[in-house]
Each structure stands twice: as C-alpha cells, then as structure tokens.
Design a protein around this motif. Sequence first.
Motif, PDB file in Angstrom:
ATOM      1  N   GLY A 190       0.801  -1.214   0.000  1.00 19.41           N
ATOM      2  CA  GLY A 190       0.000   0.000   0.000  1.00 19.41           C
ATOM      3  C   GLY A 190       0.834   1.264   0.000  1.00 19.41           C
ATOM      4  N   PRO A 191       0.184   2.437   0.091  1.00 24.76           N
ATOM      5  CA  PRO A 191       0.903   3.722   0.098  1.00 24.76           C
ATOM      6  C   PRO A 191       1.797   3.840   1.330  1.00 24.76           C
ATOM      7  N   TRP A 192       2.922   4.530   1.146  1.00 29.23           N
ATOM      8  CA  TRP A 192       3.843   4.793   2.255  1.00 29.23           C
ATOM      9  C   TRP A 192       3.630   6.223   2.740  1.00 29.23           C
ATOM     10  N   LEU A 193       3.508   6.378   4.067  1.00 25.26           N
ATOM     11  CA  LEU A 193       3.449   7.692   4.690  1.00 25.26           C
ATOM     12  C   LEU A 193       4.489   7.745   5.799  1.00 25.26           C
ATOM     13  N   PRO A 194       4.938   8.935   6.181  1.00 22.08           N
ATOM     14  CA  PRO A 194       5.955   9.037   7.243  1.00 22.08           C
ATOM     15  C   PRO A 194       5.398   8.615   8.594  1.00 22.08           C
ATOM     16  N   GLU A 195       6.299   8.318   9.498  1.00 26.30           N
ATOM     17  CA  GLU A 195       5.919   7.964  10.858  1.00 26.30           C
ATOM     18  C   GLU A 195       5.473   9.225  11.591  1.00 26.30           C
ATOM     19  N   PRO A 196       4.254   9.266  12.121  1.00 24.50           N
ATOM     20  CA  PRO A 196       3.767  10.482  12.784  1.00 24.50           C
ATOM     21  C   PRO A 196       4.532  10.771  14.081  1.00 24.50           C
ATOM     22  N   LEU A 197       4.780  12.053  14.309  1.00 29.23           N
ATOM     23  CA  LEU A 197       5.454  12.486  15.527  1.00 29.23           C
ATOM     24  C   LEU A 197       4.771  13.717  16.086  1.00 29.23           C
ATOM     25  N   VAL A 198       4.765  13.847  17.417  1.00 31.23           N
ATOM     26  CA  VAL A 198       4.345  15.125  17.972  1.00 31.23           C
ATOM     27  C   VAL A 198       5.279  16.186  17.395  1.00 31.23           C
ATOM     28  N   THR A 199       4.740  17.344  17.129  1.00 30.01           N
ATOM     29  CA  THR A 199       5.453  18.341  16.336  1.00 30.01           C
ATOM     30  C   THR A 199       6.833  18.689  16.879  1.00 30.01           C
ATOM     31  N   GLU A 200       6.948  18.889  18.186  1.00 27.84           N
ATOM     32  CA  GLU A 200       8.225  19.362  18.712  1.00 27.84           C
ATOM     33  C   GLU A 200       9.354  18.359  18.508  1.00 27.84           C
ATOM     34  N   ARG A 201       9.037  17.079  18.358  1.00 30.57           N
ATOM     35  CA  ARG A 201      10.086  16.090  18.141  1.00 30.57           C
ATOM     36  C   ARG A 201      10.622  16.172  16.713  1.00 30.57           C
ATOM     37  N   ALA A 202       9.782  16.557  15.785  1.00 31.40           N
ATOM     38  CA  ALA A 202      10.157  16.542  14.380  1.00 31.40           C
ATOM     39  C   ALA A 202      10.864  17.812  13.930  1.00 31.40           C
ATOM     40  N   LEU A 203      10.862  18.852  14.771  1.00 30.21           N
ATOM     41  CA  LEU A 203      11.369  20.153  14.351  1.00 30.21           C
ATOM     42  C   LEU A 203      12.741  20.468  14.925  1.00 30.21           C
ATOM     43  N   VAL A 204      13.493  21.258  14.198  1.00 33.04           N
ATOM     44  CA  VAL A 204      14.722  21.833  14.719  1.00 33.04           C
ATOM     45  C   VAL A 204      14.336  22.917  15.723  1.00 33.04           C
ATOM     46  N   THR A 205      15.155  23.146  16.723  1.00 34.58           N
ATOM     47  CA  THR A 205      14.810  24.103  17.776  1.00 34.58           C
ATOM     48  C   THR A 205      14.930  25.550  17.322  1.00 34.58           C
ATOM     49  N   SER A 206      15.642  25.805  16.224  1.00 33.90           N
ATOM     50  CA  SER A 206      15.820  27.187  15.781  1.00 33.90           C
ATOM     51  C   SER A 206      14.513  27.750  15.244  1.00 33.90           C
ATOM     52  N   GLU A 207      14.413  29.059  15.217  1.00 31.24           N
ATOM     53  CA  GLU A 207      13.220  29.725  14.712  1.00 31.24           C
ATOM     54  C   GLU A 207      13.558  30.467  13.419  1.00 31.24           C
ATOM     55  N   PRO A 208      12.590  30.697  12.513  1.00 29.59           N
ATOM     56  CA  PRO A 208      11.219  30.242  12.681  1.00 29.59           C
ATOM     57  C   PRO A 208      11.074  28.761  12.333  1.00 29.59           C
ATOM     58  N   ALA A 209      10.181  28.088  13.010  1.00 26.13           N
ATOM     59  CA  ALA A 209       9.972  26.666  12.756  1.00 26.13           C
ATOM     60  C   ALA A 209       9.326  26.478  11.384  1.00 26.13           C
ATOM     61  N   ASP A 210       9.817  25.529  10.617  1.00 28.20           N
ATOM     62  CA  ASP A 210       9.304  25.257   9.286  1.00 28.20           C
ATOM     63  C   ASP A 210       8.262  24.142   9.376  1.00 28.20           C
ATOM     64  N   LEU A 211       7.042  24.517   9.697  1.00 27.57           N
ATOM     65  CA  LEU A 211       6.001  23.529   9.946  1.00 27.57           C
ATOM     66  C   LEU A 211       5.602  22.780   8.683  1.00 27.57           C
ATOM     67  N   GLU A 212       5.592  23.458   7.551  1.00 25.59           N
ATOM     68  CA  GLU A 212       5.162  22.815   6.321  1.00 25.59           C
ATOM     69  C   GLU A 212       6.085  21.668   5.926  1.00 25.59           C
ATOM     70  N   ALA A 213       7.380  21.809   6.221  1.00 28.15           N
ATOM     71  CA  ALA A 213       8.369  20.851   5.751  1.00 28.15           C
ATOM     72  C   ALA A 213       8.354  19.525   6.494  1.00 28.15           C
ATOM     73  N   VAL A 214       7.577  19.416   7.575  1.00 33.02           N
ATOM     74  CA  VAL A 214       7.478  18.129   8.273  1.00 33.02           C
ATOM     75  C   VAL A 214       6.077  17.544   8.190  1.00 33.02           C
ATOM     76  N   SER A 215       5.212  18.137   7.380  1.00 34.56           N
ATOM     77  CA  SER A 215       3.862  17.604   7.220  1.00 34.56           C
ATOM     78  C   SER A 215       3.913  16.256   6.504  1.00 34.56           C
ATOM     79  N   PHE A 216       2.853  15.461   6.662  1.00 36.97           N
ATOM     80  CA  PHE A 216       2.775  14.177   5.960  1.00 36.97           C
ATOM     81  C   PHE A 216       2.954  14.368   4.462  1.00 36.97           C
ATOM     82  N   ALA A 217       2.201  15.325   3.902  1.00 35.94           N
ATOM     83  CA  ALA A 217       2.211  15.514   2.453  1.00 35.94           C
ATOM     84  C   ALA A 217       3.594  15.912   1.952  1.00 35.94           C
ATOM     85  N   PHE A 218       4.286  16.766   2.709  1.00 32.13           N
ATOM     86  CA  PHE A 218       5.590  17.231   2.240  1.00 32.13           C
ATOM     87  C   PHE A 218       6.640  16.120   2.345  1.00 32.13           C
TER      88      PHE A 218
END
Length: 297
Positions: A76-104
């Motif tokens: 079937g289709p492959w999707l990334p492993e879901p994570l609470v947002t803060e785990r998936a992001l670099v700590t620097s700002e501004p946080a790039d929320l779009e780049a860790v979405s499922f679709a991206f």
Amino acid sequence: MTDDPFQSQRRRLLALAYRLLGAWAEAEDVVQDAHLVWLQQQAQVDSPRAFLERVVTNRCLDVMKSARARRQEYVGPWLPEPLVTERALVTSEPADLEAVSFAFLALLELLSPLERAAFVLAEAFDYSHDELATALGREPSAVRQLLHRARDHVAKGRPRFAADRAAHEAMLATFLEAVSKGEVAGVERLLVDAVTAKTDGGGRVRAAVNVVTGANRVARFLLGLVAKQPADVRYELHDVNGWPSVVAFSGAAVWSVTQLETDGARVFSVSTVVNPDKLRALGAHVTGGPEASSSST
C-alpha cells in the motif's frame, strides 16, 4: 545546557535524520551510530556540528538507498511515521512547519537520496553550496544541479497549506463534523475534484492498497473507514508533524492519525496512518507512555 558537543547537537541531528528518512526509529539508530563515530574521532574534529551533520547525512544516504528497495515491496501507500510536532522540528526559529507535514515528507520520497539530502540541508538547515559539497562529497557544480532538480520537483508537487493555523483548525473541525454525520454529499463538498486519500497500513492491518482519487470516491471511502472503526473509538486533536491532526483512539491505544492537506477552503488530500508500528512512538507521547518520560530529544 550541556558541555558535551554531541548532546548539544542531538536534537538537531534527530530532526535532520527524521526529515531525511521519515521514520523515527531509523533516525534514532542513525544518530546513535553517529555518536559512536563521534566517540572514536572527536579528538580530531574542529567543528563538531559540521562533522556530526555530515556523519548523519551520509549514514542516512545509506539507509535511504536500502529503503527505496524495501518500499518497492511495501504494502500500500507509504506515509511518514507520525510524531508530535516538537520532536520533528529543529529548535531554531522560525519553525518550518510545512516541511514536516505528511504531504511534504511523502513528496520528498519522490526525490533521489542525494536530491533529498541536498534539498533538506539547503532548505531546512541553511547550507551553502560549498557546505553541501563538503557534506555530500560532491563538486559544487554537481551539488547545484542536484539542488536545482530537487527544488524543481518539489515546486511542481508542493502541498497546499492553509494561510494560518486557525484556518487549518477550522477546516479540520468542519471536516470532522461532515464525516461524523455520515453523509457523502456533505463530505464531498469539502473536497477538490482531484482529491486523493492515502491509507498506510503497511500490510500490518487492513487498509486500501491503492490511492483513492476523486471527490465522490474519497468521500465514500472515508465514511467506509469510519464505519469499520472500533465501537469505542474517540477522536482528539493533536499537533502532529507541524499541524493539528485527528488522532483516533481505541481504548488507550492510538488507532489512526489523519492529516489534511488544505488551503483552508477545500481539502486536496487526506493522509491516514494505521500501521501500528508507525503509531507506537506517537502513542507513547500522546498517552503519556514510558517513551514520553524518557524522550531522547
């Protein structure tokens, strides 16, 4: 804060590995490998951050090459492993929320391993062409070509995002209400004609093995999914991979995670992860399991 250069970079390294691999367990393994290399070579290292990111990137390239072969056999289709947002992001700002979405992250799967590495390092970690050349062991001219191809592919398939979180949350609430009413027409009105629905079961649980396309078919498919869920299922909104997402629980266990690709007015894609192997890390954090209290980030 810590004086240990590796520990001070650990969160950033995990974020880099996750963006490259889309799998948390694999990202943790890569960073652990990098730690072993660090312990062996730290005395000769002038720039710990550059050294560690280079080690992680090159180990991820090896994993990605293997993963491409494995995913040809993925059910079937492959999707990334879901994570609470803060785990998936670099700590620097501004946080790039779009780049860790499922679709991206699913879009990045279409790139070659080198293209993906070049894109992530340049776009999310601000690498220059010279820094990319060093990290990837390529000539600057070759890196420029890699980055150009990657950016071109991403531009053509870039997901749509709501103008702000409020608009996204409003669409999510409207979507949930329409699905809960069980009326095909009500759900269909929220979807673009060419909407897609992907369900990642990985062969571990029953799920559609093909991408469902078209507003009417997707609406019927979604209502069918709801009808097949456990009787005790309940829904909560959690911040997953950068955006408010629908987390379905059966008892204390996470049953599924659904994320919408929306511009705030219509839904372009619906991505649902039901593979229990991929829900384990998220489940520990949204339910307060043991992994939540011993997070390595």
